[in-house]
Write a protein that holds these residues in place. Structure first.
Motif, short mmCIF file in Angstrom:
data_model
loop_
_atom_site.label_atom_id
_atom_site.label_comp_id
_atom_site.label_asym_id
_atom_site.label_seq_id
_atom_site.Cartn_x
_atom_site.Cartn_y
_atom_site.Cartn_z
N LEU A 1 -2.83 2.60 -2.15
CA LEU A 1 -3.53 3.46 -0.82
C LEU A 1 -5.39 3.29 -0.92
O LEU A 1 -6.20 3.04 -2.11
N ALA A 2 -5.69 3.04 -0.02
CA ALA A 2 -7.29 2.13 0.25
C ALA A 2 -7.96 3.53 1.55
O ALA A 2 -6.90 4.00 2.30
N ASN A 3 -8.80 4.39 0.56
CA ASN A 3 -9.97 5.13 1.10
C ASN A 3 -10.37 5.51 2.17
O ASN A 3 -10.71 6.68 3.19
N SER A 4 -10.41 4.31 3.15
CA SER A 4 -11.18 4.02 4.12
C SER A 4 -10.20 2.65 4.75
O SER A 4 -9.75 1.53 3.56
N ARG A 5 -10.78 2.15 6.30
CA ARG A 5 -11.61 0.85 6.45
C ARG A 5 -11.74 -0.41 5.46
O ARG A 5 -11.48 -0.54 5.48
N HIS A 6 -12.57 0.48 4.95
CA HIS A 6 -13.35 -0.79 4.42
C HIS A 6 -13.60 -0.96 3.02
O HIS A 6 -13.01 -2.09 3.08
N ASP A 7 -12.40 0.07 2.78
CA ASP A 7 -11.61 -0.01 1.24
C ASP A 7 -10.31 -0.97 1.67
O ASP A 7 -10.61 -1.94 1.02
N ALA A 8 -10.00 -0.77 2.78
CA ALA A 8 -8.55 -1.63 3.17
C ALA A 8 -8.78 -2.51 3.13
O ALA A 8 -8.30 -3.66 3.14
N ASP A 9 -10.25 -3.47 3.99
CA ASP A 9 -10.28 -4.77 4.62
C ASP A 9 -10.90 -5.46 2.53
O ASP A 9 -10.16 -6.94 3.76
N ARG A 10 -11.00 -4.50 1.74
CA ARG A 10 -12.03 -5.47 1.10
C ARG A 10 -10.91 -5.57 -0.06
O ARG A 10 -10.50 -6.59 -0.42
N PHE A 11 -9.70 -4.32 -0.16
CA PHE A 11 -8.53 -4.46 -0.89
C PHE A 11 -7.67 -5.97 -0.12
O PHE A 11 -7.43 -6.56 -1.16
N ARG A 12 -7.90 -6.05 0.92
CA ARG A 12 -6.84 -7.43 1.45
C ARG A 12 -7.34 -8.75 1.27
O ARG A 12 -6.50 -9.27 0.71
N ALA A 13 -8.59 -8.60 1.17
CA ALA A 13 -9.14 -9.09 0.80
C ALA A 13 -9.02 -9.56 -0.65
O ALA A 13 -9.02 -11.24 -0.74
N VAL A 14 -9.37 -9.06 -1.44
CA VAL A 14 -9.27 -9.22 -3.13
C VAL A 14 -7.35 -10.04 -3.22
O VAL A 14 -7.73 -11.48 -3.60
N TYR A 15 -7.19 -9.70 -2.46
CA TYR A 15 -5.37 -10.16 -2.80
C TYR A 15 -4.90 -11.31 -2.44
O TYR A 15 -4.35 -12.40 -3.00
N ARG A 16 -5.26 -11.77 -0.94
CA ARG A 16 -5.48 -12.86 -0.03
C ARG A 16 -6.18 -14.14 -1.39
O ARG A 16 -6.19 -15.35 -1.76
N GLY A 17 -7.26 -13.38 -1.81
CA GLY A 17 -7.89 -14.32 -2.45
C GLY A 17 -7.48 -14.35 -3.89
O GLY A 17 -7.86 -15.69 -4.16
N VAL A 18 -7.10 -14.28 -3.93
CA VAL A 18 -5.64 -14.59 -5.54
C VAL A 18 -4.28 -14.95 -4.77
O VAL A 18 -2.86 -15.28 -5.97
N GLY A 19 -4.00 -15.22 -3.57
CA GLY A 19 -2.66 -15.95 -3.66
C GLY A 19 -2.13 -14.59 -3.74
O GLY A 19 -0.60 -14.83 -3.60
N ALA A 20 -2.13 -13.05 -3.48
CA ALA A 20 -0.52 -11.99 -4.10
C ALA A 20 -1.05 -11.73 -2.66
O ALA A 20 -1.62 -11.00 -1.92
N ASP A 21 0.24 -11.10 -2.23
CA ASP A 21 0.88 -10.30 -1.44
C ASP A 21 -0.13 -8.88 -1.05
O ASP A 21 0.30 -8.55 -2.27
N GLY A 22 -0.77 -8.86 -0.10
CA GLY A 22 -1.51 -8.26 0.27
C GLY A 22 -0.47 -6.18 1.16
O GLY A 22 -1.63 -5.88 1.87
N ASP A 23 1.03 -6.43 1.20
CA ASP A 23 1.11 -5.85 2.56
C ASP A 23 1.48 -4.45 1.82
O ASP A 23 1.11 -3.82 2.55
N SER A 24 0.67 -4.33 0.96
CA SER A 24 0.87 -3.19 0.14
C SER A 24 -0.29 -2.21 0.51
O SER A 24 0.15 -1.01 0.11
N VAL A 25 -1.55 -2.10 0.00
CA VAL A 25 -2.41 -1.31 0.82
C VAL A 25 -2.11 -1.12 2.04
O VAL A 25 -1.78 -1.43 3.03
N VAL A 26 -2.23 0.29 2.03
CA VAL A 26 -2.15 1.03 3.29
C VAL A 26 -3.17 2.34 3.36
O VAL A 26 -4.42 2.53 2.44
N GLU A 27 -4.37 1.94 4.63
CA GLU A 27 -5.17 2.80 4.92
C GLU A 27 -4.86 4.31 4.73
O GLU A 27 -4.02 4.89 5.51
N CYS A 28 -5.77 5.20 4.36
CA CYS A 28 -5.32 6.11 4.29
C CYS A 28 -7.45 6.84 3.85
O CYS A 28 -7.86 6.71 4.91
N ALA A 29 -7.69 8.02 3.99
CA ALA A 29 -8.69 8.95 3.02
C ALA A 29 -8.76 9.22 1.90
O ALA A 29 -7.41 9.64 1.07
N LEU A 30 -9.34 10.33 1.30
CA LEU A 30 -9.54 10.83 0.39
C LEU A 30 -8.57 11.99 0.93
O LEU A 30 -9.46 12.74 1.65
#
Length: 443
Positions: free
Chosen positions: A142-171
């Motif tokens: 879970l990513a607590n914001s759109r800002h975090d969701a974008d960053r999380f997916r970028a990190v996973y893409r950067g190491v060649g890992a699957d980023g589909d698990s990232v889901v945007e929500c809120a605190l």
């Protein structure tokens, strides 16, 4: 076993501190409202006390303290529908490997298993890559914001890992009555943090400025909101509690300035100005529309976490606040940070709810596959797993599996005094002895 789609889901939440328990339990209710919730508190330096649990207010149908190896053994494929791992990254990684091994060798077999969910308790301003890769392998991150969701997916893409698990929500703990203003007296709340800033001089400076604000404005009430009492631990170690620093204030605290504990939501009910360095409380305050100041007095620095608020419109100094300044937050920044001050907050959890429901209803789920393995991180992963009693395969280490599991409810009264005394001795070492040794080493 009852059908996963016709009965109330059973959810297990594993947490290793008071704030992570709050996040984990409330997240579980946000994404699956009608649930049976079993809470597990990971035994360690930050295991919350009964007082801390009462202050947090997040409830469970059952609650117990447990070791990591025992948690892995307790969570078989059929016992729960959802497992929420609300822990520090290393603990999440260990549980992912432990559960993956247990579920691949358990007697139940088959492809059906609980959906595993994890995430962050608040603002992510440090160790982004490290923390995210330690959480990789969960079905939902879970990513607590759109800002975090974008960053999380970028990190996973950067190491060649699957980023589909990232889901945007809120605190999950945003909410409360919108700010209406006009409290009498005007109440200023300084939301203290256990580890930010770190030095005695900086913490003493912030405390002194809060006291000076109270003296300059006798018509205001200045509350110093504390996270824990001396000897208690939260998510972060507090080596220099403000309670002890307050005894060094010449003349003591003025009559209109005092320290308070309690649920942050209840404190915000009477707040007219929230002041902090970088606490997640700032997001709670902004969500309600309360004037919120993120302090620049000690600089805008990554080590303080206040760099996260660049562009927010909330950065200010005590001098400006003393002169009457009230920050005006930027609406676009708020939207990207998951702060829905104008509404739509409940919809923030729709995507997470839909994803978890779809996974629950799937006929089978693939094995948990964390990015870190003995092949990708042979010099890093084994140490992380060993700290939680697991070998590189996710099996209990010799001596851990055979150790008796403590039974019964959360810290029975008969054991409470002895265990708290032991923790008190440990915390004294962490808070007083260890810092002194570090200072001596720098001489």
């Amino acid at each position: 076993m009852p059908s996963r789609t016709t009965s109330s889901p059973r959810v297990a939440v594993l947490a290793d501190s008071d704030t992570r328990w709050k996040w984990g339990a409330l997240t579980a209710y946000r994404i699956q409202p009608d649930i049976r919730l079993d809470g597990y508190l990971l035994r360690g330096r930050a295991t919350p006390t009964v007082r801390q649990l009462d202050e947090v207010g997040a409830r469970a149908d059952a609650l117990r303290e447990i070791r990591g190896v025992d948690f892995v053994r307790s969570i078989d494929r059929t016992r729960y529908d959802v497992v929420v791992l609300a822990c520090v990254g290393g603990a999440v990684q260990a549980m992912l490997h432990g559960l993956a091994h247990a579920w691949s060798t358990g007697a139940a077999g088959g492809g059906r298993r609980p959906v595993v969910v994890t995430g962050y308790v608040g603002v992510v301003y440090e160790k982004l890559a490290d923390g995210l890769l330690l959480r990789h392998g969960a079905d939902v991150v879970l990513a607590n914001s759109r800002h975090d969701a974008d960053r999380f997916r970028a990190v996973y893409r950067g190491v060649g890992a699957d980023g589909d698990s990232v889901v945007e929500c809120a605190l999950p703990f945003l909410g409360g009555a919108p700010y209406q203003g006009g409290n009498d007296p005007c109440t200023v709340v300084f939301a203290a943090q256990p580890s930010v800033p770190e030095s005695r001089a900086d913490r003493m400076y912030l405390l002194r400025r809060a006291v000076e604000h109270a003296r300059k404005h006798p018509d205001r009430e200045v509350l110093i909101k504390l996270r824990s009492k001396p000897g208690e631990h939260t998510t972060h170690i507090e080596e220099l509690p403000y309670q002890k620093l307050a005894t060094k204030i010449p003349g003591g605290l003025p009559a209109n300035c005092r320290a308070v504990y309690g649920n942050m939501g209840e404190v915000l009910d009477r707040t007219d100005l929230l002041v902090t360095v970088s606490s997640t409380a700032a997001l709670e305050s902004l969500h309600r529309g309360i004037p919120t100041a993120v302090l620049t007095d000690l600089g805008v620095r990554e080590t303080l976490g206040n760099h996260h608020f660049l562009g927010s419109g909330c950065l200010a100094s005590w001098d400006e606040l003393d002169a009457g300044h009230r920050p005006d937050p930027d609406p676009d920044w708020l939207a990207r940070q998951g702060v829905a001050a104008e509404g739509d907050y409940e919809r923030a959890f729709d995507a997470a709810r839909d994803r978890v429901t779809a996974l629950r209803e799937a006929p089978a789920l693939p094995p948990l596959t964390p990015y870190y393995t003995p092949r990708t991180a042979p010099g890093y992963l084994p140490g992380i797993l060993a700290r939680h009693g697991l070998d590189p395969k996710g099996e209990p280490l010799p001596g851990h599996a055979d150790a008796p599991e403590e039974t019964g409810g959360l810290r029975r009264i008969a054991r409470e005094t002895v265990r708290e005394a032991a923790r008190g001795a440990y915390r004294h070492g962490v808070q007083r002895v260890a810092p002194a040794i570090r200072r001596w080493g720098q001489l």
